[in-house]
Scaffold this motif. Sequence first.
Motif, mmCIF file in Angstrom:
data_model
loop_
_atom_site.group_PDB
_atom_site.id
_atom_site.type_symbol
_atom_site.label_atom_id
_atom_site.label_comp_id
_atom_site.label_asym_id
_atom_site.label_seq_id
_atom_site.Cartn_x
_atom_site.Cartn_y
_atom_site.Cartn_z
ATOM 1 N N UNK A 32 -24.707 -43.361 42.696
ATOM 2 C CA UNK A 32 -25.194 -43.089 45.387
ATOM 3 C C UNK A 32 -24.015 -42.307 45.456
ATOM 4 N N UNK A 33 -22.520 -42.032 45.067
ATOM 5 C CA UNK A 33 -21.338 -41.403 45.750
ATOM 6 C C UNK A 33 -21.682 -40.456 45.074
ATOM 7 N N UNK A 34 -21.963 -40.635 43.954
ATOM 8 C CA UNK A 34 -21.703 -39.064 42.639
ATOM 9 C C UNK A 34 -22.797 -38.005 43.419
ATOM 10 N N UNK A 35 -24.242 -38.351 44.096
ATOM 11 C CA UNK A 35 -25.250 -37.642 44.609
ATOM 12 C C UNK A 35 -24.915 -37.006 46.250
ATOM 13 N N UNK A 36 -24.239 -38.100 47.001
ATOM 14 C CA UNK A 36 -23.491 -37.867 47.237
ATOM 15 C C UNK A 36 -22.288 -36.657 47.787
ATOM 16 N N UNK A 37 -21.442 -37.109 47.105
ATOM 17 C CA UNK A 37 -20.520 -36.419 47.027
ATOM 18 C C UNK A 37 -19.675 -35.032 45.876
ATOM 19 N N UNK A 38 -21.005 -35.705 44.828
ATOM 20 C CA UNK A 38 -20.978 -34.415 44.003
ATOM 21 C C UNK A 38 -19.933 -34.424 43.321
ATOM 22 N N UNK A 39 -18.634 -35.789 43.053
ATOM 23 C CA UNK A 39 -17.766 -35.350 42.257
ATOM 24 C C UNK A 39 -18.070 -35.783 40.838
ATOM 25 N N UNK A 40 -17.667 -34.874 39.762
ATOM 26 C CA UNK A 40 -18.583 -35.158 38.775
ATOM 27 C C UNK A 40 -17.403 -35.748 37.703
ATOM 28 N N UNK A 41 -15.882 -35.371 38.378
ATOM 29 C CA UNK A 41 -15.066 -35.426 37.625
ATOM 30 C C UNK A 41 -15.273 -37.115 38.030
ATOM 31 N N UNK A 42 -14.693 -37.902 39.238
ATOM 32 C CA UNK A 42 -14.571 -38.870 39.721
ATOM 33 C C UNK A 42 -16.445 -40.137 38.822
ATOM 34 N N UNK A 43 -17.297 -39.792 39.034
ATOM 35 C CA UNK A 43 -18.122 -40.252 38.263
ATOM 36 C C UNK A 43 -18.306 -40.067 37.610
ATOM 37 N N UNK A 44 -17.606 -39.474 36.331
ATOM 38 C CA UNK A 44 -17.086 -39.589 34.853
ATOM 39 C C UNK A 44 -16.552 -40.936 34.202
ATOM 40 N N UNK A 45 -15.238 -40.563 35.146
ATOM 41 C CA UNK A 45 -13.973 -41.232 35.083
ATOM 42 C C UNK A 45 -14.706 -43.342 35.389
#
Length: 661
Positions: free
Chosen positions: A311-324
Amino acid sequence: MHDCIVKLLKNHDEESLECLCRLLSTIGKDLDFEKAKPRMDQYFNQMEKIIKERKTSSRIRFMLQDVIDLRRNNWVPRRGDQGPKTIEQIHKEAEMEEHREQIKVQQQLLSKKDGRGVGLGPRSGPHTPGPRGSQGPDEGWNTVPISTKNRPIDTTRLSKITKVQSAITKLCLYQNDLSQIHGSKYRIVFIIVFVSLSLRSSSSRERGDRFERRDERGPDRLDRNRPTITKGSFSREKEERGGEREHRAPEMVRRVASMTDERERDRERAKEREREREREREEPAPTPPPAPSKPALSPEELEKKSTAIIEEYLHINDMKEALQCVSELNCASLLSVFVQTGIESTLERSTIAREHMGLLLHQLVKAGTLSTQQYYKGLLEVLEVAEDMAIDIPHIWVYLAELIVPMLHEGGISMGSLFREVAKPLAPIGKAGDLLAHILGLLCKGMSHKKVGTVWREAGLSWKDFLPEDKDVNKFVTEKGVEYTLGEECGKGSSSKKSLSTEEISKQLDQLLQDKANNQRIFDWVEANLDEQQAASNAFVRVLMTSVCQAAIICENPYKVDTKEISQRAKLLQRYVKDEQKELQALYALQSLMVQMEQPPNLLRMFFDVLYDEDVIKEEGFYKWESSKDPAEQQGKGVALKSVTAFFTWLREAEDESDNS
């Protein structure tokens, strides 16, 4: 701002939550409009959850609740912003406070002089003494008459009352001297100290015996949990009568009287702490116990965490944060749950959401965080029930294709391996061909039909392996428009290239660069979507240059250029920026970008340096731009020229040195 809010919410430490409250109090009203309401609801649901968990201090919970209440009140604060007080207001308030204190002291002195009580406050009424702590009628306290009938008289208290009255009588004799002390606060302190010292001198002998008995036990054996015994008959009466409230000497008198004892106790505590420090220095430091190993997450817990990350990734589209975040789960053997959750949660969302989810899974495989086996396991969990889901989601095969296609990009999974695995649960029910045809159709939007057909054949794939035995392969291939897989150039392969507008090309290139697509993938997209004439046009060169340079800007203060990004895209630019004319168009595009960004200092100079170093623009191209007088390209030209004066000076000096050598 949304990125900041998400990061502050995620940190969960008190400093971050306090910053979150202040940030939302300041800008929450501007963010809380109709389109962003789902996001804001999510933030506030998380804040309510933090309050309910009660893992933070009460101060932070109250701050969070205040922000929640502020939003419920349509961002209208309960009290308006009164602004800072002026110096004049502060002086007036100080004068009024001092005036009130003077009136109180005068009333207290008069009441004592008239012998109307032993307390420092005035009597509560004309005939009835008020209880201890009662104030004047202006303070809002109700006076309660105390009957003295049938109440036994404690003779031990008479001498102490006499001592207090004697002290107050002496104090009244010094009234003239007292009035010369400026400031009401100093007069109050004088009264307290005077009465305290009088009481202490009269009862020093009684205390002496008690001190001697305590000293015999030694400072180390003091019982610090025992309540402090206040000197004089007031404390003894309090102990004997179980804390009965009588109007005797005020609290401040007792505090002043116990100052000496408190200092003694502080000294003893300091000595004890010093002795403990010495013992710690002498003793070897104990070995800290090993940190407990982090318990493995259950599938249910992993599913909850996966949902939150997605949900967080789809909202802010921060790939680096999601991978971590996925890497920190430390559940490599259970990541099929993350794959299944990601696919199921985006099936009925937008195409962009499905593409982003597919790209995240591709990057996880590319980084080695997600194994191919775990990806297959999670994907097959969905494919096995896909036919049943098709009742509620008629376009499920298109949606699944959008989720799977990114995995075929470089660094993901090969077409042959992926298609054979996908077909296992679908071939028996006759749906494998449909899904694969949709995947191939989407691939053709990123590369030419010819290239897709070549990849299919090189993987050794055959439609007979994916279709039911009674299905006519040629008919199926024609119906689905995938003739290029048979080695035959589809009629639609070249004629289907419709002329894209500049805005559409720019949007597609920006997306490819944002997704960190490699140069080959961008070449394939250009080949698949633009004809030779359009790919060689000045308009395309300008769009490409703008997109690449925008992607290379590091948005800090001041702006900087990501030289690695330009280095990676050098071959991409060199393919289409082929001659001086195209170089001039590329520099015009860069000049226009600087105008849009309001001419950030030194940014154009940094771009010129790296474009020259990477051999994207040559000396002739820069000189041609410098001397250009094209009327359509004069906006911002003067400022741009001035900002790169040093670059051209260096360029000419370098040429002179080369000629001399």
